[in-house]
Write a protein that holds these residues in place. Structure first.
Motif, PDB file in Angstrom:
ATOM      1  N   MET A 113       0.839  -1.183   0.000  1.00 27.92           N
ATOM      2  CA  MET A 113       0.000   0.000   0.000  1.00 27.92           C
ATOM      3  C   MET A 113       0.879   1.240   0.000  1.00 27.92           C
ATOM      4  O   MET A 113       1.865   1.322   0.719  1.00 27.92           O
ATOM      5  N   SER A 114       0.535   2.205  -0.800  1.00 29.19           N
ATOM      6  CA  SER A 114       1.333   3.424  -0.893  1.00 29.19           C
ATOM      7  C   SER A 114       1.029   4.349   0.279  1.00 29.19           C
ATOM      8  O   SER A 114      -0.040   4.313   0.857  1.00 29.19           O
ATOM      9  N   THR A 115       1.995   5.180   0.602  1.00 29.47           N
ATOM     10  CA  THR A 115       1.839   6.142   1.682  1.00 29.47           C
ATOM     11  C   THR A 115       1.150   7.395   1.150  1.00 29.47           C
ATOM     12  O   THR A 115       1.498   7.895   0.087  1.00 29.47           O
ATOM     13  N   ALA A 116       0.195   7.887   1.930  1.00 31.85           N
ATOM     14  CA  ALA A 116      -0.506   9.115   1.538  1.00 31.85           C
ATOM     15  C   ALA A 116       0.469  10.279   1.572  1.00 31.85           C
ATOM     16  O   ALA A 116       1.242  10.430   2.510  1.00 31.85           O
ATOM     17  N   ARG A 117       0.429  11.093   0.535  1.00 31.62           N
ATOM     18  CA  ARG A 117       1.358  12.210   0.434  1.00 31.62           C
ATOM     19  C   ARG A 117       0.703  13.553   0.700  1.00 31.62           C
ATOM     20  O   ARG A 117       1.364  14.495   1.100  1.00 31.62           O
ATOM     21  N   THR A 118      -0.574  13.659   0.456  1.00 33.65           N
ATOM     22  CA  THR A 118      -1.249  14.954   0.637  1.00 33.65           C
ATOM     23  C   THR A 118      -2.228  14.865   1.800  1.00 33.65           C
ATOM     24  O   THR A 118      -2.624  13.782   2.230  1.00 33.65           O
ATOM     25  N   ASP A 119      -2.623  16.033   2.292  1.00 35.90           N
ATOM     26  CA  ASP A 119      -3.632  16.057   3.359  1.00 35.90           C
ATOM     27  C   ASP A 119      -4.923  15.389   2.894  1.00 35.90           C
ATOM     28  O   ASP A 119      -5.555  14.650   3.652  1.00 35.90           O
ATOM     29  N   SER A 120      -5.324  15.635   1.657  1.00 35.96           N
ATOM     30  CA  SER A 120      -6.553  15.015   1.144  1.00 35.96           C
ATOM     31  C   SER A 120      -6.458  13.496   1.178  1.00 35.96           C
ATOM     32  O   SER A 120      -7.418  12.820   1.564  1.00 35.96           O
ATOM     33  N   GLU A 121      -5.328  12.956   0.796  1.00 33.03           N
ATOM     34  CA  GLU A 121      -5.144  11.496   0.822  1.00 33.03           C
ATOM     35  C   GLU A 121      -5.166  10.977   2.261  1.00 33.03           C
ATOM     36  O   GLU A 121      -5.760   9.932   2.539  1.00 33.03           O
ATOM     37  N   ARG A 122      -4.537  11.710   3.181  1.00 38.48           N
ATOM     38  CA  ARG A 122      -4.527  11.290   4.595  1.00 38.48           C
ATOM     39  C   ARG A 122      -5.945  11.312   5.179  1.00 38.48           C
ATOM     40  O   ARG A 122      -6.334  10.432   5.934  1.00 38.48           O
ATOM     41  N   VAL A 123      -6.703  12.337   4.829  1.00 41.34           N
ATOM     42  CA  VAL A 123      -8.084  12.434   5.319  1.00 41.34           C
ATOM     43  C   VAL A 123      -8.913  11.292   4.748  1.00 41.34           C
ATOM     44  O   VAL A 123      -9.698  10.660   5.467  1.00 41.34           O
ATOM     45  N   GLU A 124      -8.739  11.002   3.467  1.00 39.04           N
ATOM     46  CA  GLU A 124      -9.506   9.908   2.872  1.00 39.04           C
ATOM     47  C   GLU A 124      -9.161   8.571   3.529  1.00 39.04           C
ATOM     48  O   GLU A 124     -10.042   7.744   3.771  1.00 39.04           O
ATOM     49  N   LEU A 125      -7.894   8.353   3.866  1.00 37.91           N
ATOM     50  CA  LEU A 125      -7.509   7.133   4.578  1.00 37.91           C
ATOM     51  C   LEU A 125      -8.140   7.085   5.972  1.00 37.91           C
ATOM     52  O   LEU A 125      -8.600   6.029   6.409  1.00 37.91           O
ATOM     53  N   ALA A 126      -8.184   8.217   6.665  1.00 34.32           N
ATOM     54  CA  ALA A 126      -8.815   8.264   7.986  1.00 34.32           C
ATOM     55  C   ALA A 126     -10.307   7.984   7.872  1.00 34.32           C
ATOM     56  O   ALA A 126     -10.900   7.285   8.714  1.00 34.32           O
ATOM     57  N   ASN A 127     -10.936   8.499   6.826  1.00 29.93           N
ATOM     58  CA  ASN A 127     -12.364   8.258   6.592  1.00 29.93           C
ATOM     59  C   ASN A 127     -12.616   6.765   6.349  1.00 29.93           C
ATOM     60  O   ASN A 127     -13.532   6.177   6.925  1.00 29.93           O
ATOM     61  N   THR A 128     -11.788   6.160   5.514  1.00 33.94           N
ATOM     62  CA  THR A 128     -11.917   4.724   5.236  1.00 33.94           C
ATOM     63  C   THR A 128     -11.718   3.911   6.513  1.00 33.94           C
ATOM     64  O   THR A 128     -12.449   2.945   6.762  1.00 33.94           O
ATOM     65  N   ALA A 129     -10.757   4.306   7.339  1.00 34.12           N
ATOM     66  CA  ALA A 129     -10.489   3.595   8.591  1.00 34.12           C
ATOM     67  C   ALA A 129     -11.703   3.604   9.518  1.00 34.12           C
ATOM     68  O   ALA A 129     -11.960   2.621  10.233  1.00 34.12           O
TER      69      ALA A 129
END
Length: 163
Positions: free
Chosen positions: A1-17
């Protein structure tokens, strides 16, 4: 799995979690995902529920949902992420598939599908994004005859007889 690079990607990962924790029935993960700041009150509105305020009430509600649901899976669609500083907003459609108890022990009951539109608000805490608020509203399915004509087209509403 790739590491999130942007805030938007980090937020989307937190939402999925958030949804994955519900699917697993993981109350520990749920507690880690929600904002834990004594100066900021979290809130949650599950479809058909009143507003829940405060971390303990919100986490209790998820524990009750997870304990009373034998199976649940979320398919998220229409996911939109907006980030402004240390706050982020996610809107999405929760395509929910759930199953309850069966009459035969050890088997899953009938599966039920439901659509819910959700808004999840996140706040940045250090390097992590924590859930600040969740609001889910059911999508009501209309009758087939309503899809073909609007209320103004029905007899007696705006036509000559209803004017």
């Amino acid at each position: 799995m790739s590491t999130a690079r942007t805030d938007s990607e980090r937020v989307e990962l937190a939402n999925t979690a958030l949804y994955e924790a519900v699917e697993r029935g993981d109350t520990v993960a749920m507690g880690q995902l929600w904002l834990d700041d004594p100066g900021t009150e979290v809130s949650c509105v599950h479809p058909g529920w009143p507003v829940l305020r405060g971390r303990s009430e919100v986490l209790r509600s998820y524990a009750l949902i997870m304990a009373s649901t034998d199976y649940i899976q979320f398919f998220l669609t229409d996911v939109e992420v907006a980030v402004a500083g240390d706050t982020a907003l996610v809107t999405c459609t929760e395509n929910i598939l759930s199953g309850g108890p069966s009459e035969s022990e050890g088997e899953l009951g009938p599966l039920v599908g439901q659509l819910v539109v959700a808004t999840n608000t996140f706040r940045r805490v250090g390097a992590e994004w924590k859930v600040w608020s969740h609001h889910g509203s059911p999508v009501l399915a209309g009758r087939e005859d309503e899809d073909e004509e609007g209320p103004e087209d029905r007899e007696g509403t705006n036509g000559p007889e209803g004017a």
